[in-house]
Design an enzyme around this catalytic site. Structure first.
Site, PDB file in Angstrom:
ATOM      1  N   LYS A  84     -25.895  -2.368  -7.239  1.00  0.00           N
ATOM      2  CA  LYS A  84     -26.999  -3.155  -6.687  1.00  0.00           C
ATOM      3  C   LYS A  84     -27.005  -3.136  -5.157  1.00  0.00           C
ATOM      4  CE  LYS A  84     -26.898  -7.287  -8.181  1.00  0.00           C
ATOM      5  NZ  LYS A  84     -26.046  -7.824  -7.092  1.00  0.00           N
ATOM      6  N   THR A 127     -25.477  -0.971  -3.248  1.00  0.00           N
ATOM      7  CA  THR A 127     -25.708   0.426  -2.869  1.00  0.00           C
ATOM      8  C   THR A 127     -27.197   0.744  -2.894  1.00  0.00           C
ATOM      9  OG1 THR A 127     -23.571   0.990  -3.835  1.00  0.00           O
ATOM     10  CG2 THR A 127     -25.060   2.818  -3.397  1.00  0.00           C
ATOM     11  N   ARG A 179     -25.501 -10.321   1.578  1.00  0.00           N
ATOM     12  CA  ARG A 179     -24.438 -11.322   1.647  1.00  0.00           C
ATOM     13  C   ARG A 179     -23.182 -10.726   2.270  1.00  0.00           C
ATOM     14  NH1 ARG A 179     -23.664 -12.505  -4.386  1.00  0.00           N
ATOM     15  NH2 ARG A 179     -24.265 -10.329  -4.442  1.00  0.00           N
ATOM     16  N   LYS A 189     -13.189  -7.003  -8.104  1.00  0.00           N
ATOM     17  CA  LYS A 189     -14.462  -6.353  -7.785  1.00  0.00           C
ATOM     18  C   LYS A 189     -14.331  -5.304  -6.684  1.00  0.00           C
ATOM     19  CE  LYS A 189     -19.283  -7.715  -6.887  1.00  0.00           C
ATOM     20  NZ  LYS A 189     -19.564  -7.185  -5.559  1.00  0.00           N
ATOM     21  N   ALA A 223     -22.752 -15.721  -7.046  1.00  0.00           N
ATOM     22  CA  ALA A 223     -23.937 -15.812  -7.910  1.00  0.00           C
ATOM     23  C   ALA A 223     -23.615 -16.391  -9.271  1.00  0.00           C
ATOM     24  CB  ALA A 223     -24.569 -14.440  -8.069  1.00  0.00           C
ATOM     25  N   PHE A 273     -25.352 -10.336  -9.061  1.00  0.00           N
ATOM     26  CA  PHE A 273     -25.205 -10.051 -10.485  1.00  0.00           C
ATOM     27  C   PHE A 273     -26.552  -9.745 -11.152  1.00  0.00           C
ATOM     28  CE2 PHE A 273     -21.230 -12.670  -9.808  1.00  0.00           C
ATOM     29  CZ  PHE A 273     -20.407 -11.574  -9.788  1.00  0.00           C
ATOM     30  N   PHE A 296     -25.834   9.507 -12.236  1.00  0.00           N
ATOM     31  CA  PHE A 296     -24.462   9.991 -12.398  1.00  0.00           C
ATOM     32  C   PHE A 296     -24.526  11.419 -12.939  1.00  0.00           C
ATOM     33  CE2 PHE A 296     -23.427   5.644 -11.810  1.00  0.00           C
ATOM     34  CZ  PHE A 296     -22.072   5.561 -11.517  1.00  0.00           C
ATOM     35  N   TRP A 355     -26.520   7.372  -3.420  1.00  0.00           N
ATOM     36  CA  TRP A 355     -25.060   7.392  -3.300  1.00  0.00           C
ATOM     37  C   TRP A 355     -24.594   8.704  -2.682  1.00  0.00           C
ATOM     38  CZ3 TRP A 355     -20.709  10.049  -4.688  1.00  0.00           C
ATOM     39  CH2 TRP A 355     -19.496   9.365  -4.665  1.00  0.00           C
TER      40      TRP A 355
END
Length: 564
Positions: free
Chosen positions: A80, A82, A103, A114, A282, A310, A390, A418
């Site tokens: 998210k 990214t 954030r 995480k 969150a 999230f 991916f 990415w």
């Protein structure tokens, strides 16, 4: 097929450390028109924008607001932050003036499970190590302000307790920006008369602090001071609330937060301006960056990309029902982030098998994305689905996701930011601009202010989580009734629950049905102006996993390694 995730041998931190960023004074002047005298640099690559300058922008027209949210998170990863960074770079890539508002990461998850939270690959904000560690000291200021109030409460009781605080009814806990399960429940003031009156207490993580929530919702210094003064810290024996201002605490707390209140300006790998400011969790709090950063960004750019923590059931719901309600914000488009890997996990595939094509599992897992899309529509907002690419994604799987989304009335696009930076998300950026230009966004809240507090909880449980009902003990419902009688009935509610499922069972993937949402405890955040409903087994002080990220974080040859 374009380059995609897992084909690049460099880690996120190696990519960030290899970057050659512009000086932040140059980024501010060239991209945003902010002169050096309106900035307070923290080194060469990060700076705070002065509150005086921010106040001077009030008459300017706002840009368009884009909210990035996601499907329910899985160990497969969704991306998210990214996507938020990559989409902002992509908007600039297609000729738009854009910046993002994010954030600040918490040290707890950075050293826990995480890892860092500054984006990934070639869609990152930098300096990555600083952002993920102490940054400009905002979180330390919030921790100090919170614990100053804790110290003043115990000190007041020690020196005669003129306010008549019942030491059994002190509701204000201490905080620490680290995952530490041993501090969840403690007994403080042991050691004899000189140390005060022993009582039960405990610690929450800093990002769950009401001071953090106030910091992120405050519209300015005076609003911050007023909200801090409104914090209810304890009750007397006859159940009357005691506020922070009665302890003369809010002035000193505001002093500790004075410099932190100014938003932090950094840049992406592509030199795009980014505000990173505040960071309530969150799954425990409301999960959005500060109002001051978002509203300032809207004055400085034509498009502002922000995120809510999230999945959309937690992050987007709170962003709209709490942050937008309080700050008057109106998103113009929502981007829902997913990966084919994660959707297959929601369909029952184990992490080790995600590289194998599995159309049946993917179709099953699409139920999670579908529910999030439906929920966003309930808020009157148009959506675009961004699928992080991916290398193992098959053509058939991509086709299935696109067709399913089309049937739901939204466009799904593959994104490769990415590996390729902004250019890799250009299609998503064009789709977002098109949706915004159509002008269909008409934001609406899930519930009215006047609805009773437990009915607000029940409405979220039924409408967003799709639970059969919300349940609570008599004591919880009576507490909510008492707060309504005290004048807090019009406050929104902030649900604290697991992020991994629509239900309170973190293992219930996909789109579960036939469950209730049990409300274990409720907390009044009178300064932040919302009610926290703690559901299921969620903890306001997380613990570390068996193998925490801290195990692989180190300094070698003067460089930080292992930080994501």
């Amino acid at each position: 097929m374009p380059a995609s995730q897992h084909q690049n041998p460099k880690s996120d931190i190696e990519i960030a450390q290899a970057a050659k960023p512009k000086r932040i004074l140059e980024v501010a002047k060239d991209k945003l028109g902010i002169a050096a005298e309106n900035l307070e640099p923290y080194g060469h690559f990060k700076a705070k924008v002065s509150m005086e300058y921010i106040n001077s922008l009030k008459g300017k027209k706002d840009g368009k607001l884009i909210l990035v949210t996601a499907i329910s998170p899985t160990p497969a990863g969704e991306g998210k932050t990214t996507t938020t960074v990559g989409l902002t770079d992509a908007l600039n890539h297609i000729g738009k003036k854009a910046m993002c508002a994010l954030r600040e990461p918490s040290l707890g998850p950075s050293f826990g499970m995480k890892g860092g939270a500054a984006g990934g690959g070639y869609a990152q904000v930098i300096p990555m190590e600083d952002i993920n560690l102490h940054f400009t000291g905002d979180f330390h200021a919030i921790t100090s302000a919170h614990n100053l109030l804790s110290a003043l409460i115990d000190n007041h009781i020690y020196w005669g307790n003129a306010l008549g605080i019942d030491s059994r009814r002190v509701t204000w806990r201490r905080v620490l920006d680290m995952n530490d399960r041993a501090l969840r429940e403690i007994v403080c003031s042991l050691g004899g008369v000189a140390n005060g009156y022993p009582r039960e207490a405990g610690f929450d993580i800093t990002v769950a602090s009401e001071v953090m929530a106030i910091f992120c919702l405050a519209k300015g210094m005076e609003d911050l001071k007023t909200r801090l003064g409104n914090i209810i810290v304890a009750y007397t024996r006859d159940r009357k609330p005691v506020r922070a201002r009665e302890l003369n605490a809010n002035g000193a707390m505001t002093v500790l937060l004075k410099d932190a209140l100014a938003p932090n300006l950094v840049q992406t790998l592509e030199g795009t301006p980014a505000f990173i400011h505040g960071g309530p969790f969150a799954n425990i709090a409301h999960g959005c960056n500060s109002v001051s950063a978002t509203t300032t960004a809207l004055k400085l750019a034509d498009y502002v990309v922000t995120e809510a923590g999230f999945g959309a059931d937690l992050g987007a719901e709170k962003f709209i029902d709490i942050k937008c309600r309080k700050a008057g914000l109106k998103p113009d488009c929502v981007v829902i982030v997913a990966t084919i890997r994660a959707l297959k996990m929601h369909g029952g595939v184990q992490k080790a098998d995600l590289k194998k094509e599995d159309l049946k599992a993917l179709e099953t897992g699409m139920s999670n994305l579908q529910r999030h899309i439906e929920n966003i529509k309930k808020f009157g907002l148009p959506a675009v689905v961004s699928i992080n690419r991916f290398s193992a994604d098959s053509d058939a799987e991509i086709k299935l996701v696109k067709e399913k989304c089309k049937a739901l009335g939204v466009e799904a696009l593959m994104a490769d930011h990415w590996a390729e930076g902004g250019a890799g998300a250009a299609d998503v950026a064009k789709a977002v601009v098109k949706v915004i230009d159509e002008g269909k966004a008409k934001v609406k809240f899930l519930y009215p202010d006047e609805m009773p507090l437990f009915e607000k909880i029940r409405t979220i449980a039924k409408e967003i989580y799709r639970a059969d009902d919300a349940t609570a003990d008599k004591s919880v419902k009576e507490q909510l009734k008492t707060w309504e009688e005290m004048g807090f009935g019009k406050l929104p509610v902030c649900i604290a629950k697991t992020q991994y499922s629509f239900s309170t069972n973190p293992d219930a993937k996909g789109a579960p049905t036939g469950f209730n949402i049990p409300v274990r405890e409720v907390r009044l955040s009178a300064g932040a102006e919302f009610i926290v409903a703690i559901c299921g087994e969620i903890m306001t002080m997380p613990g570390l996993p068996k193998v925490p990220s801290a195990d692989s974080i180190d300094v070698k040859d003067g460089k930080v390694v292992g930080l994501f």
